[in-house]
Design a protein around this motif. Structure first.
Motif, mmCIF file in Angstrom:
data_model
loop_
_atom_site.group_PDB
_atom_site.id
_atom_site.type_symbol
_atom_site.label_atom_id
_atom_site.label_comp_id
_atom_site.label_asym_id
_atom_site.label_seq_id
_atom_site.Cartn_x
_atom_site.Cartn_y
_atom_site.Cartn_z
ATOM 1 N N PHE A 101 0.765 -1.142 0.066
ATOM 2 C CA PHE A 101 -0.198 0.066 0.113
ATOM 3 C C PHE A 101 0.803 1.227 -0.003
ATOM 4 O O PHE A 101 2.004 1.277 0.451
ATOM 5 N N PRO A 102 0.493 2.269 -0.474
ATOM 6 C CA PRO A 102 0.798 3.555 -0.521
ATOM 7 C C PRO A 102 0.716 4.183 1.008
ATOM 8 O O PRO A 102 -0.217 3.616 1.646
ATOM 9 N N LEU A 103 1.516 5.133 1.382
ATOM 10 C CA LEU A 103 1.193 6.049 2.745
ATOM 11 C C LEU A 103 0.345 7.138 2.452
ATOM 12 O O LEU A 103 0.559 7.848 1.640
ATOM 13 N N PHE A 104 -0.464 7.155 3.148
ATOM 14 C CA PHE A 104 -1.645 8.324 3.021
ATOM 15 C C PHE A 104 -1.691 9.029 4.539
ATOM 16 O O PHE A 104 -2.044 8.440 5.323
ATOM 17 N N TRP A 105 -0.876 10.317 4.575
ATOM 18 C CA TRP A 105 -1.111 11.095 5.839
ATOM 19 C C TRP A 105 -0.343 10.138 6.955
ATOM 20 O O TRP A 105 -0.811 9.903 7.866
ATOM 21 N N PHE A 106 1.077 9.489 6.619
ATOM 22 C CA PHE A 106 1.492 8.553 7.535
ATOM 23 C C PHE A 106 1.053 7.511 7.733
ATOM 24 O O PHE A 106 1.215 6.829 8.894
ATOM 25 N N ASN A 107 0.101 7.095 7.224
ATOM 26 C CA ASN A 107 -0.687 5.850 7.346
ATOM 27 C C ASN A 107 -1.263 5.025 6.044
ATOM 28 O O ASN A 107 -1.002 5.380 5.050
ATOM 29 N N MET A 108 -1.847 3.770 6.454
ATOM 30 C CA MET A 108 -2.329 3.036 5.285
ATOM 31 C C MET A 108 -3.654 3.859 4.942
ATOM 32 O O MET A 108 -4.423 4.571 5.549
ATOM 33 N N PRO A 109 -3.968 3.348 3.675
ATOM 34 C CA PRO A 109 -5.438 3.880 2.939
ATOM 35 C C PRO A 109 -6.533 3.218 3.859
ATOM 36 O O PRO A 109 -6.236 2.094 4.334
ATOM 37 N N ALA A 110 -7.411 3.932 4.034
ATOM 38 C CA ALA A 110 -8.731 3.772 4.729
ATOM 39 C C ALA A 110 -9.280 2.312 4.240
ATOM 40 O O ALA A 110 -9.751 1.577 5.201
ATOM 41 N N ILE A 111 -9.139 1.989 3.035
ATOM 42 C CA ILE A 111 -9.643 0.562 2.445
ATOM 43 C C ILE A 111 -8.916 -0.560 3.283
ATOM 44 O O ILE A 111 -9.603 -1.702 3.572
ATOM 45 N N LEU A 112 -7.494 -0.267 3.496
ATOM 46 C CA LEU A 112 -6.780 -1.531 4.309
ATOM 47 C C LEU A 112 -7.052 -1.254 5.645
ATOM 48 O O LEU A 112 -6.923 -2.488 6.323
ATOM 49 N N LYS A 113 -7.064 -0.018 6.291
ATOM 50 C CA LYS A 113 -7.373 -0.158 7.697
ATOM 51 C C LYS A 113 -8.532 -0.796 8.038
ATOM 52 O O LYS A 113 -9.029 -1.632 8.856
ATOM 53 N N GLY A 114 -9.774 -0.648 7.249
ATOM 54 C CA GLY A 114 -11.087 -1.143 7.188
ATOM 55 C C GLY A 114 -10.975 -2.497 6.963
ATOM 56 O O GLY A 114 -11.491 -3.508 7.744
ATOM 57 N N TRP A 115 -9.884 -3.046 6.048
ATOM 58 C CA TRP A 115 -10.035 -4.721 5.876
ATOM 59 C C TRP A 115 -9.395 -5.277 7.343
ATOM 60 O O TRP A 115 -9.742 -6.345 7.742
ATOM 61 N N MET A 116 -8.502 -4.724 7.751
ATOM 62 C CA MET A 116 -7.804 -4.963 9.193
ATOM 63 C C MET A 116 -8.749 -5.135 10.337
ATOM 64 O O MET A 116 -9.029 -5.817 10.981
ATOM 65 N N ASP A 117 -9.676 -4.053 10.434
ATOM 66 C CA ASP A 117 -10.746 -3.834 11.531
ATOM 67 C C ASP A 117 -11.980 -4.894 11.264
ATOM 68 O O ASP A 117 -12.120 -5.438 12.439
ATOM 69 N N ARG A 118 -12.132 -5.150 9.990
ATOM 70 C CA ARG A 118 -13.185 -6.071 9.963
ATOM 71 C C ARG A 118 -12.802 -7.561 9.718
ATOM 72 O O ARG A 118 -13.487 -8.390 10.282
ATOM 73 N N VAL A 119 -11.634 -7.639 9.223
ATOM 74 C CA VAL A 119 -11.096 -9.424 8.927
ATOM 75 C C VAL A 119 -10.293 -9.784 10.242
ATOM 76 O O VAL A 119 -10.564 -11.000 10.797
ATOM 77 N N LEU A 120 -9.677 -9.171 10.831
ATOM 78 C CA LEU A 120 -8.803 -9.506 11.930
ATOM 79 C C LEU A 120 -9.369 -9.342 13.001
ATOM 80 O O LEU A 120 -9.032 -8.546 14.223
ATOM 81 N N VAL A 121 -10.533 -9.978 13.404
ATOM 82 C CA VAL A 121 -11.338 -9.854 14.640
ATOM 83 C C VAL A 121 -10.932 -10.758 15.953
ATOM 84 O O VAL A 121 -10.136 -11.693 15.411
ATOM 85 N N GLN A 122 -11.147 -10.276 16.998
ATOM 86 C CA GLN A 122 -11.015 -11.143 18.210
ATOM 87 C C GLN A 122 -11.268 -12.774 17.866
ATOM 88 O O GLN A 122 -12.679 -12.701 17.665
ATOM 89 N N GLY A 123 -10.699 -13.592 18.487
ATOM 90 C CA GLY A 123 -10.965 -15.066 18.281
ATOM 91 C C GLY A 123 -10.448 -15.439 16.976
ATOM 92 O O GLY A 123 -10.019 -16.581 16.929
ATOM 93 N N PHE A 124 -10.353 -14.862 15.844
ATOM 94 C CA PHE A 124 -9.730 -15.311 14.741
ATOM 95 C C PHE A 124 -8.210 -14.611 14.564
ATOM 96 O O PHE A 124 -7.441 -15.422 14.554
ATOM 97 N N ALA A 125 -7.891 -13.469 14.880
ATOM 98 C CA ALA A 125 -6.694 -13.010 14.748
ATOM 99 C C ALA A 125 -6.056 -12.901 16.168
ATOM 100 O O ALA A 125 -4.799 -12.871 16.067
ATOM 101 N N TYR A 126 -6.918 -12.548 17.189
ATOM 102 C CA TYR A 126 -6.348 -12.325 18.506
ATOM 103 C C TYR A 126 -6.984 -12.792 19.442
ATOM 104 O O TYR A 126 -8.244 -12.871 19.283
ATOM 105 N N ASP A 127 -6.480 -13.007 20.625
ATOM 106 C CA ASP A 127 -7.241 -13.375 21.908
ATOM 107 C C ASP A 127 -6.337 -12.644 22.822
ATOM 108 O O ASP A 127 -5.175 -12.972 22.986
ATOM 109 N N LEU A 128 -6.963 -12.057 23.809
ATOM 110 C CA LEU A 128 -6.351 -11.290 24.792
ATOM 111 C C LEU A 128 -5.569 -12.042 25.705
ATOM 112 O O LEU A 128 -4.692 -11.605 26.277
ATOM 113 N N SER A 129 -5.854 -13.378 25.880
ATOM 114 C CA SER A 129 -5.156 -14.207 26.800
ATOM 115 C C SER A 129 -3.995 -14.917 26.008
ATOM 116 O O SER A 129 -3.254 -15.572 26.656
ATOM 117 N N LYS A 130 -3.979 -14.856 24.718
ATOM 118 C CA LYS A 130 -2.953 -15.324 24.005
ATOM 119 C C LYS A 130 -2.196 -14.428 23.210
ATOM 120 O O LYS A 130 -2.510 -13.827 22.250
#
Length: 138
Positions: A101-130
């Motif tokens: 991705f390109p850097l937009f205002w020192f960050n990833m584009p909104a579409i990629l941030k949205g992918w991370m927010d929506r796809v990498l959910v708790q239980g799938f991508a992370y668990d606070l105890s692990k």
């Protein structure tokens, strides 16, 4: 067999610098015997907004919508929307994950941030105890 690689690509123009980097990565990794899958977020018209639509069926708490809680509960019961399940399957099958991705205002584009927010959910991508070497996406 070679490694399975998932490239999550976030740029609108195939002829761009990012598009060229993607093309070279796919060619080079394929040459090395890898099988490469590309999630081209703009071409897919990936929905970046985290909404109630990400949950299929009933809500855990219909009184007050909490995206994190609702997606965690939906993940556990197999109630996430089809687009999220498809992306999670790609992540799960990959040995290597590349974000292009390109850097937009020192960050990833909104579409990629949205992918991370929506796809990498708790239980799938992370668990606070692990965490760290005990994390879910090792």
């Amino acid at each position: 067999p070679g490694k399975k690689v998932l490239i999550v690509y976030a740029h609108q123009e195939p002829k761009s610098f990012n598009g060229s980097l993607l093309k070279i990565a796919v060619e080079e990794l394929s040459k090395q015997g890898c099988s490469v899958t590309v999630s081209d977020l703009y071409a897919m018209q990936f929905e970046p907004r985290a909404t109630r639509n990400d949950i299929v069926g009933h809500l855990h708490n219909a009184e007050a919508f909490n995206y994190g809680v609702e997606t965690w509960e939906a993940y556990k019961r197999g109630g996430l929307s089809k687009d999220l399940v498809e992306e999670q399957k790609k992540v799960q099958e990959a040995d290597l994950l590349i974000f292009q991705f390109p850097l937009f205002w020192f960050n990833m584009p909104a579409i990629l941030k949205g992918w991370m927010d929506r796809v990498l959910v708790q239980g799938f991508a992370y668990d606070l105890s692990k965490a760290y070497d005990g994390g879910l996406l090792q």
